[in-house]
Design a protein around this motif. Structure first.
Motif, PDB file in Angstrom:
ATOM      1  N   THR A 134      22.561 -11.896 -40.896  1.00 26.90           N
ATOM      2  CA  THR A 134      22.559 -12.748 -42.085  1.00 26.90           C
ATOM      3  C   THR A 134      21.186 -13.374 -42.292  1.00 26.90           C
ATOM      4  OG1 THR A 134      24.899 -13.215 -41.743  1.00 26.90           O
ATOM      5  CG2 THR A 134      23.726 -14.663 -43.258  1.00 26.90           C
ATOM      6  N   GLU A 135      20.551 -13.830 -41.214  1.00 23.88           N
ATOM      7  CA  GLU A 135      19.187 -14.379 -41.332  1.00 23.88           C
ATOM      8  C   GLU A 135      18.236 -13.337 -41.915  1.00 23.88           C
ATOM      9  OE1 GLU A 135      17.501 -15.978 -37.762  1.00 23.88           O
ATOM     10  OE2 GLU A 135      19.106 -17.456 -37.546  1.00 23.88           O
ATOM     11  N   GLU A 136      18.335 -12.115 -41.425  1.00 27.10           N
ATOM     12  CA  GLU A 136      17.449 -11.055 -41.899  1.00 27.10           C
ATOM     13  C   GLU A 136      17.654 -10.792 -43.389  1.00 27.10           C
ATOM     14  OE1 GLU A 136      16.076  -6.518 -40.772  1.00 27.10           O
ATOM     15  OE2 GLU A 136      17.711  -7.441 -39.651  1.00 27.10           O
ATOM     16  N   ILE A 137      18.908 -10.777 -43.825  1.00 26.74           N
ATOM     17  CA  ILE A 137      19.210 -10.533 -45.241  1.00 26.74           C
ATOM     18  C   ILE A 137      18.695 -11.675 -46.103  1.00 26.74           C
ATOM     19  CG2 ILE A 137      21.087 -10.313 -46.928  1.00 26.74           C
ATOM     20  CD1 ILE A 137      22.663  -8.887 -44.591  1.00 26.74           C
ATOM     21  N   VAL A 138      18.992 -12.910 -45.696  1.00 36.15           N
ATOM     22  CA  VAL A 138      18.534 -14.074 -46.468  1.00 36.15           C
ATOM     23  C   VAL A 138      17.009 -14.084 -46.551  1.00 36.15           C
ATOM     24  CG1 VAL A 138      18.400 -16.600 -46.499  1.00 36.15           C
ATOM     25  CG2 VAL A 138      20.586 -15.482 -46.028  1.00 36.15           C
TER      26      VAL A 138
ATOM     27  N   PHE B  39      13.692  -3.145 -36.067  1.00 39.33           N
ATOM     28  CA  PHE B  39      13.628  -2.297 -37.263  1.00 39.33           C
ATOM     29  C   PHE B  39      13.175  -3.019 -38.524  1.00 39.33           C
ATOM     30  CE2 PHE B  39      17.021  -0.641 -34.510  1.00 39.33           C
ATOM     31  CZ  PHE B  39      16.383   0.525 -34.127  1.00 39.33           C
ATOM     32  N   ASP B  40      12.679  -4.255 -38.404  1.00 39.69           N
ATOM     33  CA  ASP B  40      12.395  -5.000 -39.622  1.00 39.69           C
ATOM     34  C   ASP B  40      10.916  -5.324 -39.800  1.00 39.69           C
ATOM     35  OD1 ASP B  40      13.446  -8.269 -38.431  1.00 39.69           O
ATOM     36  OD2 ASP B  40      11.927  -6.894 -37.754  1.00 39.69           O
ATOM     37  N   GLY B  41      10.068  -4.591 -39.139  1.00 41.54           N
ATOM     38  CA  GLY B  41       8.647  -4.834 -39.318  1.00 41.54           C
ATOM     39  C   GLY B  41       8.124  -5.978 -38.475  1.00 41.54           C
ATOM     40  N   GLY B  42       8.909  -6.437 -37.516  1.00 38.61           N
ATOM     41  CA  GLY B  42       8.429  -7.456 -36.604  1.00 38.61           C
ATOM     42  C   GLY B  42       8.832  -8.881 -36.926  1.00 38.61           C
ATOM     43  N   ALA B  43       9.562  -9.119 -37.993  1.00 32.79           N
ATOM     44  CA  ALA B  43       9.987 -10.483 -38.313  1.00 32.79           C
ATOM     45  C   ALA B  43      11.099 -10.910 -37.355  1.00 32.79           C
ATOM     46  CB  ALA B  43      10.469 -10.559 -39.752  1.00 32.79           C
ATOM     47  N   PRO B  44      11.096 -12.165 -36.905  1.00 28.97           N
ATOM     48  CA  PRO B  44      12.100 -12.623 -35.948  1.00 28.97           C
ATOM     49  C   PRO B  44      13.389 -13.084 -36.633  1.00 28.97           C
ATOM     50  CG  PRO B  44      10.497 -14.338 -36.338  1.00 28.97           C
ATOM     51  CD  PRO B  44      10.071 -13.153 -37.166  1.00 28.97           C
ATOM     52  N   PHE B  45      14.505 -12.535 -36.231  1.00 27.74           N
ATOM     53  CA  PHE B  45      15.793 -12.942 -36.786  1.00 27.74           C
ATOM     54  C   PHE B  45      16.832 -12.955 -35.685  1.00 27.74           C
ATOM     55  CE2 PHE B  45      13.577 -10.771 -40.286  1.00 27.74           C
ATOM     56  CZ  PHE B  45      13.393 -11.870 -41.095  1.00 27.74           C
ATOM     57  N   ALA B  46      17.631 -14.003 -35.654  1.00 26.61           N
ATOM     58  CA  ALA B  46      18.676 -14.130 -34.642  1.00 26.61           C
ATOM     59  C   ALA B  46      19.956 -13.421 -35.080  1.00 26.61           C
ATOM     60  CB  ALA B  46      18.959 -15.602 -34.357  1.00 26.61           C
TER      61      ALA B  46
ATOM     62  N   GLN C 247      19.072 -22.105 -41.305  1.00 24.66           N
ATOM     63  CA  GLN C 247      20.099 -23.075 -41.691  1.00 24.66           C
ATOM     64  C   GLN C 247      21.041 -22.491 -42.747  1.00 24.66           C
ATOM     65  OE1 GLN C 247      18.396 -26.836 -42.672  1.00 24.66           O
ATOM     66  NE2 GLN C 247      20.368 -27.854 -42.777  1.00 24.66           N
ATOM     67  N   LEU C 248      20.498 -21.808 -43.749  1.00 27.61           N
ATOM     68  CA  LEU C 248      21.326 -21.210 -44.791  1.00 27.61           C
ATOM     69  C   LEU C 248      22.189 -20.097 -44.215  1.00 27.61           C
ATOM     70  CD1 LEU C 248      22.224 -21.002 -47.720  1.00 27.61           C
ATOM     71  CD2 LEU C 248      20.195 -19.587 -48.169  1.00 27.61           C
ATOM     72  N   ALA C 249      21.615 -19.260 -43.382  1.00 25.85           N
ATOM     73  CA  ALA C 249      22.376 -18.166 -42.765  1.00 25.85           C
ATOM     74  C   ALA C 249      23.507 -18.714 -41.905  1.00 25.85           C
ATOM     75  CB  ALA C 249      21.454 -17.285 -41.936  1.00 25.85           C
ATOM     76  N   HIS C 250      23.234 -19.770 -41.157  1.00 23.87           N
ATOM     77  CA  HIS C 250      24.284 -20.373 -40.336  1.00 23.87           C
ATOM     78  C   HIS C 250      25.413 -20.913 -41.216  1.00 23.87           C
ATOM     79  CE1 HIS C 250      26.304 -22.457 -37.119  1.00 23.87           C
ATOM     80  NE2 HIS C 250      26.317 -23.523 -37.899  1.00 23.87           N
ATOM     81  N   ALA C 251      25.067 -21.580 -42.309  1.00 23.93           N
ATOM     82  CA  ALA C 251      26.090 -22.117 -43.220  1.00 23.93           C
ATOM     83  C   ALA C 251      26.950 -20.994 -43.785  1.00 23.93           C
ATOM     84  CB  ALA C 251      25.438 -22.915 -44.342  1.00 23.93           C
ATOM     85  N   ILE C 252      26.333 -19.884 -44.140  1.00 25.05           N
ATOM     86  CA  ILE C 252      27.076 -18.732 -44.658  1.00 25.05           C
ATOM     87  C   ILE C 252      28.023 -18.206 -43.588  1.00 25.05           C
ATOM     88  CG2 ILE C 252      26.879 -16.330 -45.420  1.00 25.05           C
ATOM     89  CD1 ILE C 252      24.120 -17.206 -46.688  1.00 25.05           C
TER      90      ILE C 252
END
Length: 110
Positions: free
Chosen positions: A28-32, A18-25, A46-51
């Protein structure tokens, strides 16, 4: 953390539907990534994992004035388009605009 990133497969995850094809695990990654558009995928990850893991992280931050600083942040709370955190440089709680974070580095255990 660095060992896990190095052990990760070289390819990025499959695109989210649902995000236009961008890869996110993770969500939180998608939001960041949506707010910190200048960050490369590895820094977003890395930032998403830290959060998500409640870990400290060091970032290069560019203030509205244009001044660049390196900040170590902990107690991260994602509140898009902001990141609320304890700033070790200022020894105070601060609010950072995600789009002004230009790079992310791990905090070395000390």
């Amino acid at each position: 953390m660095a060992a896990r990133l190095l052990a990760a497969p070289p390819a990025t995850p499959d695109p989210a539907p649902f995000d236009g094809g961008a890869p996110f695990a993770t969500d939180t990654e998608e939001i960041v990534a949506g707010w910190a558009k200048l960050l490369p995928y590895s820094d977003v990850r890395q930032l998403a994992h830290a959060i998500d893991a409640g870990q400290a992280v060091t970032v290069e931050y560019v203030a509205a004035s244009g001044n660049r600083t390196v900040r170590t942040l902990s107690h991260l709370v994602l509140d898009p388009p902001y990141l609320e955190a304890w700033c070790h440089l200022r020894k105070a709680e601060r609010v950072f605009t995600l789009s002004r974070i230009h790079s992310v580095m791990s905090v070395m255990p000390g």
